[in-house]
Enzyme design. Structure first.
Site, PDB file in Angstrom:
ATOM      1  N   ASP A 120       0.533  -1.040   0.438  1.00  0.00           N
ATOM      2  CA  ASP A 120       0.219  -0.204   0.059  1.00  0.00           C
ATOM      3  C   ASP A 120       0.626   1.098   0.209  1.00  0.00           C
ATOM      4  O   ASP A 120       2.212   0.863   0.576  1.00  0.00           O
ATOM      5  CB  ASP A 120      -1.043  -0.407   1.004  1.00  0.00           C
ATOM      6  N   ASP A 172      -0.007   5.394   1.263  1.00  0.00           N
ATOM      7  CA  ASP A 172      -0.719   6.376   1.729  1.00  0.00           C
ATOM      8  C   ASP A 172      -0.300   5.752   3.054  1.00  0.00           C
ATOM      9  O   ASP A 172      -0.853   4.479   3.848  1.00  0.00           O
ATOM     10  CB  ASP A 172      -1.845   6.903   1.310  1.00  0.00           C
TER      11      ASP A 172
END
Length: 289
Positions: free
Chosen positions: A40, A42
């Site tokens: 991922d 963010d």
């Protein structure tokens, strides 16, 4: 930079459409081709939301007004305190993903993403997470970013970090220009797991030998789709699940930073919709020719 799009779009037997982009035209042949890592972006690979920093870079280039950015920053602060990602955010996030790139040339978005990454995103990459990614590369495995941001922005981040590529939200392109319509769904929650599964099928990956990294409980579908899950800078819900299931936890935050509530990726996209709407007229006038 040429405006030719470098995105693979795939639809599985259940009608789920997703897309990904290689970070380089020709990469090294992996020595462990059946294993890969999925990160991922963010708050896992970088502090904050990549789409927010991209918007901030656009504001510095006067694609938004100072007032638009001030409202955006105030809303970001509010979401730091109050917001969590949930299904109710998704319609707003989808609207943002559509409005954000409508009318832009693919080449312009990638060029600006490269400039803004170097200025604003690179200093916010978690060194610890970057080292984790490098370990997979050193082991001869491929490393993919998985983000709700437009796939072209994810591809730029992956290229700058020397990674394999990026899975991301795919916006429709006609004649090198974004139409404002999505291809498939926003890359969030279950969509990430579906995308990882599709890429694994196309690339010949063995998911039980793959690893996924995330900070958010919203990525549990992706984390449970692979053989090894790692919680990085986890939110409270993910930390509880990680402890219950015996998953590895890596927290690179310290002091006050660790106590902050990071901006969720869908919240950032929703906030961006407001900034885009408020600054649309100026945004269009100043769009690169």
């Amino acid at each position: 930079m040429a405006g030719t799009r470098r995105v693979t779009v795939s639809t599985d037997a259940h009608g789920h459409t997703t897309g990904w982009a290689d970070a380089t035209a020709v990469g090294p042949t992996p020595t462990d081709p059946r294993a890969a890592a999925f990160f991922d972006v963010d708050n896992t690979m970088m502090r904050g939301a990549s789409i927010y920093w991209f918007a901030r870079g656009l504001a510095a280039r006067r694609y938004f007004t100072t007032g638009d950015l001030a409202r955006f920053a105030w809303q970001q602060t509010r979401y730091r305190v109050l917001a969590t990602e949930h299904a109710g955010d998704m319609s707003q996030a989808r609207q943002a993903a559509l409005a954000f790139v409508e009318g832009w040339r693919v080449g312009d978005v990638e060029r600006l993403a490269e400039e803004i990454f170097d200025e604003l995103m690179a200093p916010r990459i978690w060194a610890g997470t970057r080292r984790l990614a490098q370990r997979h590369l050193d082991a001869g495995q491929r490393v993919w970013l998985v983000s709700a941001a437009p796939v072209e922005i994810g591809r730029v981040i992956a290229a700058r970090l020397g990674l394999t590529g990026a899975i991301g939200t795919v916006a429709e392109v006609v004649d090198g220009t974004y139409t404002g319509r999505l291809v498939g769904e926003l890359m969030h929650g279950p969509a990430k797991a579906e995308a990882v599964s599709q890429l694994a099928t196309v690339e010949g990956l063995d998911l039980p030998r793959c690893t996924a990294y995330s900070d958010s409980s919203n990525d549990l579908p992706m984390l449970t789709a692979v053989g090894r899950a790692v919680a990085v800078n986890p939110d409270g819900a993910l930390l509880r699940v990680a402890r219950e299931r015996g998953w590895e936890v890596r927290d690179f935050r310290t002091g006050r930073r660790a106590a902050r509530i990071a901006v969720p990726s869908t919240a950032a996209l929703g906030l961006l919709a407001g900034a885009v709407s408020a600054g649309r007229a100026l945004h269009r006038r100043r769009r690169p020719a």
